[in-house]
Design a protein around this motif. Sequence first.
Motif, mmCIF file in Angstrom:
data_model
loop_
_atom_site.group_PDB
_atom_site.id
_atom_site.type_symbol
_atom_site.label_atom_id
_atom_site.label_comp_id
_atom_site.label_asym_id
_atom_site.label_seq_id
_atom_site.Cartn_x
_atom_site.Cartn_y
_atom_site.Cartn_z
ATOM 1 N N UNK A 273 62.460 34.507 6.276
ATOM 2 C CA UNK A 273 62.302 33.456 5.268
ATOM 3 C C UNK A 273 61.640 32.242 5.925
ATOM 4 N N UNK A 274 60.352 31.987 5.660
ATOM 5 C CA UNK A 274 59.684 30.812 6.241
ATOM 6 C C UNK A 274 60.150 29.531 5.555
ATOM 7 N N UNK A 275 60.541 28.543 6.352
ATOM 8 C CA UNK A 275 61.019 27.274 5.807
ATOM 9 C C UNK A 275 59.958 26.170 5.884
ATOM 10 N N UNK A 276 58.755 26.546 6.307
ATOM 11 C CA UNK A 276 57.650 25.572 6.366
ATOM 12 C C UNK A 276 56.341 26.300 6.090
ATOM 13 N N UNK A 277 55.514 25.734 5.207
ATOM 14 C CA UNK A 277 54.230 26.322 4.822
ATOM 15 C C UNK A 277 54.384 27.797 4.473
ATOM 16 N N UNK A 278 55.164 28.119 3.464
ATOM 17 C CA UNK A 278 55.438 29.536 3.172
ATOM 18 C C UNK A 278 54.216 30.336 2.742
ATOM 19 N N UNK A 279 53.191 29.694 2.186
ATOM 20 C CA UNK A 279 51.975 30.403 1.801
ATOM 21 C C UNK A 279 50.825 29.400 1.721
ATOM 22 N N UNK A 280 49.639 29.921 1.426
ATOM 23 C CA UNK A 280 48.445 29.078 1.390
ATOM 24 C C UNK A 280 48.544 28.010 0.313
ATOM 25 N N UNK A 281 49.080 28.384 -0.843
ATOM 26 C CA UNK A 281 49.185 27.423 -1.947
ATOM 27 C C UNK A 281 50.159 26.306 -1.651
ATOM 28 N N UNK A 282 51.110 26.541 -0.737
ATOM 29 C CA UNK A 282 52.123 25.533 -0.392
ATOM 30 C C UNK A 282 51.991 25.122 1.064
ATOM 31 N N UNK A 283 50.755 25.046 1.555
ATOM 32 C CA UNK A 283 50.520 24.662 2.949
ATOM 33 C C UNK A 283 51.094 23.281 3.230
ATOM 34 N N UNK A 284 51.888 23.189 4.296
ATOM 35 C CA UNK A 284 52.511 21.919 4.663
ATOM 36 C C UNK A 284 53.799 21.611 3.951
ATOM 37 N N UNK A 285 54.252 22.510 3.083
ATOM 38 C CA UNK A 285 55.459 22.261 2.296
ATOM 39 C C UNK A 285 56.695 22.720 3.051
ATOM 40 N N UNK A 286 57.701 21.852 3.266
ATOM 41 C CA UNK A 286 58.977 22.271 3.840
ATOM 42 C C UNK A 286 59.922 22.737 2.731
ATOM 43 N N UNK A 287 60.670 23.781 2.984
ATOM 44 C CA UNK A 287 61.641 24.292 2.018
ATOM 45 C C UNK A 287 63.006 23.697 2.345
ATOM 46 N N UNK A 288 63.618 23.021 1.375
ATOM 47 C CA UNK A 288 64.902 22.343 1.593
ATOM 48 C C UNK A 288 66.085 23.132 1.048
ATOM 49 N N UNK A 302 69.490 41.657 4.532
ATOM 50 C CA UNK A 302 69.630 40.922 5.785
ATOM 51 C C UNK A 302 68.393 40.022 5.949
ATOM 52 N N UNK A 303 68.658 38.792 6.398
ATOM 53 C CA UNK A 303 67.588 37.798 6.472
ATOM 54 C C UNK A 303 67.628 37.033 7.795
ATOM 55 N N UNK A 304 66.440 36.540 8.165
ATOM 56 C CA UNK A 304 66.314 35.610 9.295
ATOM 57 C C UNK A 304 65.578 34.367 8.812
ATOM 58 N N UNK A 305 66.203 33.207 8.974
ATOM 59 C CA UNK A 305 65.526 31.956 8.635
ATOM 60 C C UNK A 305 64.528 31.609 9.748
ATOM 61 N N UNK A 306 63.345 31.157 9.344
ATOM 62 C CA UNK A 306 62.320 30.733 10.309
ATOM 63 C C UNK A 306 62.045 29.246 10.072
ATOM 64 N N UNK A 307 62.766 28.371 10.779
ATOM 65 C CA UNK A 307 62.600 26.934 10.565
ATOM 66 C C UNK A 307 61.316 26.419 11.207
ATOM 67 N N UNK A 308 60.927 25.216 10.822
ATOM 68 C CA UNK A 308 59.696 24.646 11.367
ATOM 69 C C UNK A 308 59.871 23.933 12.685
ATOM 70 N N UNK A 309 61.022 23.340 12.932
ATOM 71 C CA UNK A 309 61.217 22.590 14.164
ATOM 72 C C UNK A 309 62.637 22.092 14.289
ATOM 73 N N UNK A 310 62.944 21.543 15.483
ATOM 74 C CA UNK A 310 64.291 21.059 15.779
ATOM 75 C C UNK A 310 64.698 19.955 14.808
ATOM 76 N N UNK A 311 65.917 20.074 14.303
ATOM 77 C CA UNK A 311 66.435 19.094 13.358
ATOM 78 C C UNK A 311 66.195 19.457 11.915
ATOM 79 N N UNK A 312 65.481 20.541 11.673
ATOM 80 C CA UNK A 312 65.262 20.966 10.296
ATOM 81 C C UNK A 312 66.597 21.307 9.654
ATOM 82 N N UNK A 313 66.853 20.725 8.474
ATOM 83 C CA UNK A 313 68.091 20.981 7.735
ATOM 84 C C UNK A 313 67.750 21.575 6.379
#
Length: 380
Positions: A273-288, A302-313
């Motif tokens: 599960x990408x939590x940042x820029x999940x696709x081209x249409x949402x480039x730069x979008x963080x998922x909250x 079963x899932x793995x979260x893929x955060x964008x960086x340290x401190x991502x909540x």
Amino acid sequence: MAKVLAEVTGSISFSQKGDKGQKGALMREHDGFESGSYKYLSGSGEEAYVDIVCVKGKWYQCTKTYDNATSSPSLTDGHWTKMSQYKSIATHLLLAENATINMLGSNQINLYNPSGGAMFGSFRVVSNDNDYALWLGAPNGADAPFSVKKDGSLYASNGIFAGELKSVIGSFYRLTAVSSDGTKSAGSIYFDSSGRITFDADIYNQGYNSAAKRGWRFYASNVWCRSAFGHRQSTLAVINGGSMRVYPDGYDSGYTVVALEHTTYDNKTVYKIPLYSPNKESSGCPIDIVVFSPLRAIATYYYEFVPGGTGKRWMAINANDRNNDIYFCDVGGWHQLHGGETINLVYIHPEILTPSQNDKTYFGRGIFWSGEKDLDWINR
């Protein structure tokens, strides 16, 4: 067509010797011979005009009036004298309905102050892009409050643009937003003493992007909110099995569908599960917020979260109260997210942990969670 050059109170004078014409005569200038029948005059006797003609850059004066109108005058028919020293026409008053000035020699028109005689401005032909082709208000272009160079560069010490202003690149000291009548100011933008661009105004970024069929967005690398922060909605992702619906502008707006990448880990099919820029249409979008909404109550995922960086909540919710088989990896292993449970998560870079997990490869390393709560609404 002939152009009447000057009406004089005395004789018309040239910078050459010879017949100057009669008092009160009007000079008629011709750029080449007139087409059709035309009677050229020498200005002698009671004739009102004296004609001069420019042929191939040289000036000729009519010294002998044609008896009749002629359509084929010639410089060799004995009526014309070359004006080899002709430079100007001196007159007290210039009256012309139309005028053409051919600056064949100096290629410039200079303006002088009536008192003192100092140059006030100039309009001239120049060869270099950095030369001043026009200036007003000083003896030279460099000191003038208004000037234009050959390359089109314009300088004005002050100015009012009453219409549309188009620009490609530029700078300003302070830009103030005013009402259409110029009587009210809503604020300004300027460069302050601390080296920051400052807005003295309420800033609105609202409206609708009709082409993209969504509201306008505000993008920023970093945002520091030093007072209150509020939001109406959050960016949202809804997970159903191996696909994800992305709502970059909140659930009330449109969405795009993303097929989740998957791999095998612990003998399980794990979806990422990408939590940042999940696709081209949402480039730069963080998922909250991540909402798990499996359609089947007995399905296990079963899932793995893929955060964008340290401190991502972010927050995760199992929105199917009948499905207790949603699992994700955290720093300690697999965690089961029961139906109806809400959980808060944060990502910390594995190298910060003690002992450091930076050299590890297990899924979920660096992901912590807290505040798990199962809210049951099945029987409501």
